[in-house]
Write an enzyme that holds these catalytic residues in place. Structure first.
Site, PDB file in Angstrom:
ATOM      1  N   ASP A  39       0.831  -1.215   0.000  1.00  0.00           N
ATOM      2  CA  ASP A  39       0.000   0.000   0.000  1.00  0.00           C
ATOM      3  C   ASP A  39       0.863   1.262   0.000  1.00  0.00           C
ATOM      4  OD1 ASP A  39      -1.787   2.052   0.690  1.00  0.00           O
ATOM      5  OD2 ASP A  39      -2.147   1.303   2.721  1.00  0.00           O
ATOM      6  N   HIS A  59      -3.866   4.588   6.805  1.00  0.00           N
ATOM      7  CA  HIS A  59      -2.740   4.097   6.000  1.00  0.00           C
ATOM      8  C   HIS A  59      -1.420   4.513   6.643  1.00  0.00           C
ATOM      9  CE1 HIS A  59      -5.397   3.134   2.561  1.00  0.00           C
ATOM     10  NE2 HIS A  59      -6.088   4.150   3.012  1.00  0.00           N
TER      11      HIS A  59
END
Length: 556
Positions: free
Chosen positions: A198, A369
């Site tokens: 990611d 994130h």
């Protein structure tokens, strides 16, 4: 795309969505006759996609090889990872593997689509192992802004491929479910051939804050507020919703939930035990007007300023059940997704205009994130031979590649992908392979893929300069004009104030048709083209606008 174009003796890895963009995540790993798909997401339309509801990946390649697709592994329950699943399963009913909460959210979507009865849904957890053709899939727990998030470890004939899913390393998670660092380290010790990781916050230095910090900020706001509190956040951020519930419990407030997606997620999370709400705390929207202001919390969708969301409608005083009143405090517990800033600003402006206090920004939000240091930690845990940054716009992927180099990955072993690019790995050597078909499919209402570039171009033209319809009736015998031309204008000029312009336009159409008759041009396509060209030229000279011109010619 024919399967034979991919090297049958190599491991192929590619994205059908999710690289060079935020959203519609879909990644594919293939070896010989076995294909595994990771995630099946959607993204929301860009501003120029007029009238489009959602965008999903083009799955033509998977459809052409659907007998080889062994399963779809879902990393977590966010829309950009599960939102396209119902459209995929409508075309190829393959097994789906997901954790408990993710599966609950998927079931809700498939029920709406009428697919739940036929779907092959399989429950997994971080201890599961699943055999998918020549692949063995196992899973590891990660932290994210929704519970039950996992990364995927795929044992392949060429080596181990790891897909991190969306992750951060939260040392004090709200649900006390820590990321499985030990298992990640074990996978790294075994040797990782390729890591897909990611990249969302690769540009952000340092570490992403803990979700628990947001809980403290929310508690502080509840302590300060004496009136009603409206909290807008992502419907799927169950950790954040739990912290709102905890704050409401401490300050003896009731909660009503507004917004269809928020109601659905809260119901599913409560039923599955992921959201702990004290008995009697949830009330119907109609009941809040009977309660004192200091006992009311309204939990709402609309943190992105979406035009039809509950918060936006409340801000415009257009919601059927709830109005925002002077003295209310609105907490927008989210930051704008890139592109949504102006919608959020507009909503905040409207809220201030009607007398509400608004708290928004980084004070009551942290990302789900990982920032740069956490991405480096994942790289150092996995120590991959090859690295493929995913899940992010190109600048984010590029920055993640730089972080990987800093962590010791050789520059020639880092592959920057666009959707459809393949990486082929054979005998421990990786290279770019042939492209597979990729792209976007636009969903408009019940139509799937029936709106393409030409329709969007027409919609843009209509939205900019409007339309003129020219109706003419010709005689079949001698080609003379029997009726018209009549011009109908929509979105071009105000007819009552432009009679002279439209009269002149009528005259030009008549002249053009007469000239065509004199020259024995009687094919309808030629007549329409001549009318369109002559009228378009005249109108541009007079108005500097280019409306869509639609000639309708009838013969009697």
């Amino acid at each position: 795309m024919n399967l034979s174009k991919l090297n049958q003796k190599a491991l192929s890895i590619f994205a059908l969505g999710g690289v060079g963009e935020i959203g519609k995540n879909m990644y594919v790993v293939q070896y010989a006759d076995d294909i595994v798909v990771i995630d099946a997401g959607l993204k929301f339309p860009e501003e120029e996609m007029l009238g489009i509801d959602i965008v999903i990946p083009d799955i033509t390649y998977l459809q052409e090889n659907k007998d080889k697709v062994r399963g779809i592994l879902i990393t977590h329950g966010h829309e950009d990872h599960i939102g396209g699943l119902s459209y995929v399963l409508r075309r190829m009913n393959v097994p789906v593997y997901a954790t408990k909460l993710t599966l609950g959210l998927i079931e809700g979507k498939l029920k709406e689509a009428g697919l739940l009865g036929e779907a092959k849904l399989n429950l997994i957890d971080n201890k599961s192992e699943v055999q998918l053709g020549c692949f063995t899939a196992s899973f590891f727990k990660t932290n994210h802004s929704i519970p039950d998030s996992v990364g995927v470890c795929l044992d392949t004939p060429e080596g181990v491929v790891v897909h991190t899913g969306d992750f951060k390393f939260d040392q004090t998670p709200v649900n006390n479910q820590n990321a499985d660092l030990a298992k990640m380290a074990q996978i790294g010790d075994r040797g990782v051939l390729a890591l897909l990781s990611d990249s969302t916050n690769a540009e952000r230095p340092g570490y992403t804050g803990s979700e628990r910090e947001v809980g403290e900020a929310i508690m502080e706001q509840f302590h300060k507020c004496s009136g009603r509190i409206i909290v807008a956040t992502f419907a799927s951020n169950i950790h954040r919703i739990q912290q709102v519930v905890d704050a409401a419990a401490r300050y003896d407030r009731k909660i009503t939930v507004i917004g269809r997606s928020m109601v659905n997620v809260v119901n599913i999370a409560v039923d599955l035990g992921y959201l702990n709400v004290p008995e009697g705390m949830l009330v119907e929207p109609e009941e809040i007007n009977k309660l004192p202001a200091e006992q009311v919390v309204i939990l709402s969708t609309g943190s992105q300023g979406e035009p039809m969301s509950a918060l936006t409608r409340m801000a415009r005083s257009a919601h059927r059940k709830v109005d925002i009143l002077p003295g209310d405090t609105v907490l927008i517990a989210a930051t704008p997704i890139p592109g949504n800033e102006k919608y959020v600003a507009r909503t905040v402006d409207q809220l201030y205009r009607i007398g509400a206090d608004v708290v928004y920004g980084s004070d009551i939000h942290v990302s789900g994130h990982g920032s740069a240091e956490e991405l480096k930690l994942m790289l150092n845990l996995m120590r991959p031979q090859y690295f493929l940054p995913i899940h992010g716009e190109f600048r984010m992927l590029r920055q993640h590649a730089i972080l990987a180099e800093q962590c010791g990955v050789q520059p020639e072993n880092i592959f920057m992908l666009d959707n459809g690019d393949t990486v082929e790995i054979q005998n421990n050597r990786a290279r770019y392979g042939p492209k597979v078909q990729s792209g976007i499919v636009l969903i408009d209402g019940l139509g799937i893929g029936d709106v393409g570039n030409i329709v969007l171009r027409d919609r843009k033209l209509l939205s900019q300069d409007g339309i003129l319809v020219v109706v003419v009736t010709l005689s079949k015998q001698n080609g003379t004009i029997l009726a018209g031309p009549d011009i109908i204008s929509r979105g071009f000029v105000y007819v009552r104030e432009s009679e002279a312009l439209l009269d002149e336009a009528n005259r030009i159409v008549g002249q053009t048709l007469q000239r065509c008759m004199d020259e024995n041009v009687n094919e309808w396509s030629s007549l329409k083209t001549n009318v369109r060209d002559a009228l378009g030229r005249f109108l541009y000279e007079q108005t500097r606008r280019r409306p869509m011109i639609l000639p309708i010619i009838m013969e009697v």
